[in-house]
Design an enzyme around this catalytic site. Structure first.
Site, PDB file in Angstrom:
ATOM      1  N   THR A   1     -48.782 -11.030 -10.907  1.00  0.00           N
ATOM      2  CA  THR A   1     -50.136 -10.839 -11.609  1.00  0.00           C
ATOM      3  C   THR A   1     -50.445 -12.227 -12.564  1.00  0.00           C
ATOM      4  O   THR A   1     -51.725 -12.256 -12.640  1.00  0.00           O
ATOM      5  CB  THR A   1     -50.116  -9.642 -12.549  1.00  0.00           C
ATOM      6  OG1 THR A   1     -49.750  -8.229 -11.521  1.00  0.00           O
ATOM      7  CG2 THR A   1     -51.496  -9.440 -13.058  1.00  0.00           C
TER       8      THR A   1
ATOM      9  N   TYR B   1     -36.446  -8.736  -9.156  1.00  0.00           N
ATOM     10  CA  TYR B   1     -37.746  -8.427  -8.694  1.00  0.00           C
ATOM     11  C   TYR B   1     -37.803  -8.102  -7.173  1.00  0.00           C
ATOM     12  O   TYR B   1     -37.963  -9.280  -6.544  1.00  0.00           O
ATOM     13  CB  TYR B   1     -38.771  -9.185  -9.557  1.00  0.00           C
ATOM     14  CG  TYR B   1     -40.168  -8.900  -9.181  1.00  0.00           C
ATOM     15  CD1 TYR B   1     -40.958  -7.842  -8.524  1.00  0.00           C
ATOM     16  CD2 TYR B   1     -41.155 -10.231  -9.501  1.00  0.00           C
ATOM     17  CE1 TYR B   1     -42.079  -7.736  -8.273  1.00  0.00           C
ATOM     18  CE2 TYR B   1     -42.297  -9.828  -9.298  1.00  0.00           C
ATOM     19  CZ  TYR B   1     -42.928  -8.636  -8.650  1.00  0.00           C
ATOM     20  OH  TYR B   1     -44.512  -8.469  -8.499  1.00  0.00           O
TER      21      TYR B   1
ATOM     22  N   LYS C   1     -37.133  -4.023 -10.368  1.00  0.00           N
ATOM     23  CA  LYS C   1     -38.622  -3.722 -10.197  1.00  0.00           C
ATOM     24  C   LYS C   1     -38.738  -3.602  -8.840  1.00  0.00           C
ATOM     25  O   LYS C   1     -38.667  -4.319  -7.820  1.00  0.00           O
ATOM     26  CB  LYS C   1     -39.559  -4.780 -10.917  1.00  0.00           C
ATOM     27  CG  LYS C   1     -40.904  -4.394 -10.522  1.00  0.00           C
ATOM     28  CD  LYS C   1     -41.827  -5.444 -10.914  1.00  0.00           C
ATOM     29  CE  LYS C   1     -43.295  -5.262 -10.718  1.00  0.00           C
ATOM     30  NZ  LYS C   1     -44.636  -6.218 -11.125  1.00  0.00           N
TER      31      LYS C   1
END
Length: 299
Positions: free
Chosen positions: A44, A133, A162
């Site tokens: 993001t 991740y 994640k």
């Protein structure tokens, strides 16, 4: 250790440079909204368009603004191992509580290569908690549950992952390989509750920049076993969660945040503005959630 809602902040720019004032506003919005942590420099945050020095400065600003109120877990991964090591060490020394390291993208390494990559990072910061991740849609490769389990057994500071994929079966195998106490965070907004029902401890969801209180409350209810209350919030948040992906993240996110007066509607190339049609859908969505100032609603 880490749990609940940990919003991944977008990186605000003004005339091409990091807008530190806007970044501080974003931190305050999510922390005061009840978030359980903050992440900076993830997908993001457009990290691939920034220099290492810019990424370091963003980490410094966030840590300063958070001021110890909640854990800060920066994204420190890069394609080059040397850059990942430098940024991860920097995050540790700057005072972050952990780091999130993306699966190396574009080169499509095999599982042994992924093991060795993350092993190098773990060895470099042996007493610093790390989250892997896993985002196969962006990386082009997925780290296998067996590889994660091997890393977890060999390196105690690899504490979680994640998971940014719709593959829920992956989680079942992951918990079998890495243990039920492995800290898994959802990375796809609308799957927060389904993943938490399988054992995930929270979410790293961009939607929490818009609706921090609601995302935090969903996590709290799920962690407390109040699945009826969590389901109500799941369905309430569904449109906002889907809206994050009406165009490439973080384009929809930043568009709405700009209308809210929190940052400039600015991205780094090759990202750019969305279409008028998507903007209109976003405007209607934002109105339904009460995100827009009154003058914007009337426009």
């Amino acid at each position: 250790m880490f749990r609940g809602s940990i919003p991944p902040l977008p990186t605000p720019f003004r005339r091409g440079r990091l807008d530190e004032e806007a970044l501080r506003r974003l931190v305050e919005r999510v922390v005061q909204g009840g978030s359980h942590g903050v992440s900076v420099g993830g997908t993001t945050g457009e990290p691939g368009t920034q220099t290492l020095e810019e990424r370091k400065r963003a980490i410094e600003v966030v840590l300063d603004q958070v001021a110890g109120r909640v854990p800060v877990i920066p994204g420190t991964g890069a394609l080059r191992l040397e850059e990942t090591l430098e940024l991860t060490r920097f995050a540790k020394e700057a005072g972050a509580q952990g780091a999130m390291v993306i699966v190396p993208y574009y080169v499509k390494p095999n599982q042994e290569g992924l093991y060795r990559y993350f092993a190098e990072v773990a060895r470099a910061v042996p007493d610093f908690p790390l989250l892997i991740y896993n985002i196969p849609g962006r990386a082009g490769v997925e780290i296998a549950p067996k590889t994660v389990g091997r890393l977890r057994r060999d390196f105690p500071n690899i504490v979680g992952l994640k998971h940014s994929s719709k593959d829920l079966e992956y989680l079942s195998h992951l918990f079998l390989e890495a243990g039920r106490d492995f800290l898994v965070f959802c990375g796809l907004e609308s799957l927060t509750l389904p993943m938490m029902s399988l054992g995930a401890v929270g979410t790293i969801a961009a939607t929490a920049n818009w609706l921090p209180k609601e995302v935090a409350l969903l996590c709290e209810k799920a962690l407390a076993g109040d699945y009826q209350g969590a389901r109500e919030l799941h369905f309430y948040l569904l449109e906002a969660n889907e809206a994050i992906f009406w165009d490439t993240n973080p384009i929809p996110l930043k568009t709405v945040l700009s209308w809210m007066g929190l940052l400039e509607k600015e991205w780094r190339p090759p990202l750019g503005p969305t279409t008028p049609e998507v903007e209109e859908r976003l405007r209607r969505m934002a109105e339904r959630y009460g995100l827009l100032p009154k003058e914007k609603e009337a426009a």
